[in-house]
Scaffold this motif. Sequence first.
Motif, mmCIF file in Angstrom:
data_model
loop_
_atom_site.group_PDB
_atom_site.id
_atom_site.type_symbol
_atom_site.label_atom_id
_atom_site.label_comp_id
_atom_site.label_asym_id
_atom_site.label_seq_id
_atom_site.Cartn_x
_atom_site.Cartn_y
_atom_site.Cartn_z
ATOM 1 N N GLN A 134 61.546 88.286 5.988
ATOM 2 C CA GLN A 134 60.913 87.628 7.862
ATOM 3 C C GLN A 134 60.492 88.516 8.453
ATOM 4 O O GLN A 134 59.792 88.254 8.883
ATOM 5 N N MET A 135 60.487 90.205 7.990
ATOM 6 C CA MET A 135 59.906 91.077 8.806
ATOM 7 C C MET A 135 58.240 90.882 9.088
ATOM 8 O O MET A 135 57.599 90.774 9.974
ATOM 9 N N PRO A 136 57.628 90.456 7.966
ATOM 10 C CA PRO A 136 56.367 90.540 8.554
ATOM 11 C C PRO A 136 56.245 89.024 9.177
ATOM 12 O O PRO A 136 54.904 89.371 10.203
ATOM 13 N N ILE A 137 56.740 87.802 8.443
ATOM 14 C CA ILE A 137 56.769 86.558 9.622
ATOM 15 C C ILE A 137 56.975 86.844 10.509
ATOM 16 O O ILE A 137 55.657 86.325 11.526
ATOM 17 N N LEU A 138 57.569 87.208 10.886
ATOM 18 C CA LEU A 138 58.216 87.828 12.810
ATOM 19 C C LEU A 138 57.114 88.557 13.125
ATOM 20 O O LEU A 138 56.875 88.527 14.806
ATOM 21 N N TRP A 139 56.837 89.515 12.897
ATOM 22 C CA TRP A 139 56.041 90.583 13.178
ATOM 23 C C TRP A 139 54.210 90.005 13.500
ATOM 24 O O TRP A 139 53.439 90.072 14.266
ATOM 25 N N ALA A 140 54.499 89.236 12.445
ATOM 26 C CA ALA A 140 52.679 88.573 12.594
ATOM 27 C C ALA A 140 52.455 87.461 14.083
ATOM 28 O O ALA A 140 51.384 87.363 14.235
ATOM 29 N N LEU A 141 54.094 86.948 14.093
ATOM 30 C CA LEU A 141 53.652 86.048 15.529
ATOM 31 C C LEU A 141 53.870 86.532 16.405
ATOM 32 O O LEU A 141 52.549 86.943 17.348
ATOM 33 N N TYR A 142 54.134 87.662 16.334
ATOM 34 C CA TYR A 142 54.725 88.496 17.410
ATOM 35 C C TYR A 142 52.802 89.089 17.642
ATOM 36 O O TYR A 142 52.644 89.322 19.310
ATOM 37 N N GLN A 143 52.559 90.622 16.969
ATOM 38 C CA GLN A 143 51.189 90.440 16.959
ATOM 39 C C GLN A 143 50.487 89.616 17.926
ATOM 40 O O GLN A 143 48.768 89.527 17.603
ATOM 41 N N ALA A 144 50.124 88.155 17.000
ATOM 42 C CA ALA A 144 49.392 87.219 17.271
ATOM 43 C C ALA A 144 50.006 86.998 18.986
ATOM 44 O O ALA A 144 48.783 86.749 19.563
ATOM 45 N N ASP A 149 43.211 87.238 22.064
ATOM 46 C CA ASP A 149 42.966 86.981 23.776
ATOM 47 C C ASP A 149 43.056 85.775 23.921
ATOM 48 O O ASP A 149 43.701 85.143 25.238
ATOM 49 N N PHE A 150 42.793 84.312 22.808
ATOM 50 C CA PHE A 150 43.007 83.912 24.257
ATOM 51 C C PHE A 150 44.589 82.766 23.680
ATOM 52 O O PHE A 150 44.922 81.721 24.118
ATOM 53 N N VAL A 151 46.134 83.536 22.841
ATOM 54 C CA VAL A 151 46.849 83.167 22.993
ATOM 55 C C VAL A 151 47.564 84.007 24.343
ATOM 56 O O VAL A 151 48.344 83.251 24.987
ATOM 57 N N ARG A 152 47.242 84.906 24.508
ATOM 58 C CA ARG A 152 47.760 86.348 25.660
ATOM 59 C C ARG A 152 47.246 85.533 27.163
ATOM 60 O O ARG A 152 48.109 85.502 28.096
#
Length: 272
Positions: A134-144, A149-152
Amino acid sequence: MKKTLRLIPLLGAALLVLSACGTSAVTNQSTGAWETIVYYFALAIKGMSFGQSMGLGIVLFTLAIRVVMIPLYHYQMTSSRKMQEIQPQLKAIQEKYRGLSDTESRLAMTEETRAVQKEAGVSTWSSLLPLLVQMPILWALYQALTRVDFVREGHFLWLDLAKPDQFYFLPILAALFTFLSSWLTNKAIKEKNGAMTAMTYGLPVMIFFFAFNIASGVSLYWTVSNAFQVGQILLLNNPFKIIAEREEKEAIEKEREAKKRRAMRKGKKKRK
């Protein structure tokens, strides 16, 4: 338990590896493998931003990720619950070999521990492996949410997703749901330790202050993710149901022992 403690650094190492993947902006020109994953997560969020509402995209994609991970969560919680149930047996084994440091005794203790775990259908890895997945999945979401920029950029309700929530509504909700998630997770554990208590009350405080200063898009993710976690716990791993079942089993066992004692007393009277 000692094996579990030795495996905990692996979780920290995994987090450090993911953190080391970088904090610079991710674009469609990024070439790294991790950055590519992060960018595709961002595109998925954008694809779910109906009505060009990036906040709605964050909510929907967070929920989608959490739904996909339900089987992993359920497996992890089931394994953790079984591990808790056999703790008295594992402690008895540890007491049995306390003070014995020779190789033969250590091997015997290991074998007995494995036998108990095998009978219960669990292992140390059975509860940790889903977490590692689960960790890399949630971390990828967090970093996205933090590196693309277009998400932020964008707005959602009263929120400017690139700035902290000026009304502090999301920090409060994020902290509240984090607390409820931790409290419910630990509620059914019979033998709690200081670390669990500190985590239950300390983590929400940390989340509040982080959310107080971080972009509201990330706060929105934390709030939705932890709110989903609370509902998931109540549906799949309800601590109140677990406690009720445990108390019922204990009551049945006590009644069985009481019947045995009464039968033994009657037998003694007849012999007299």
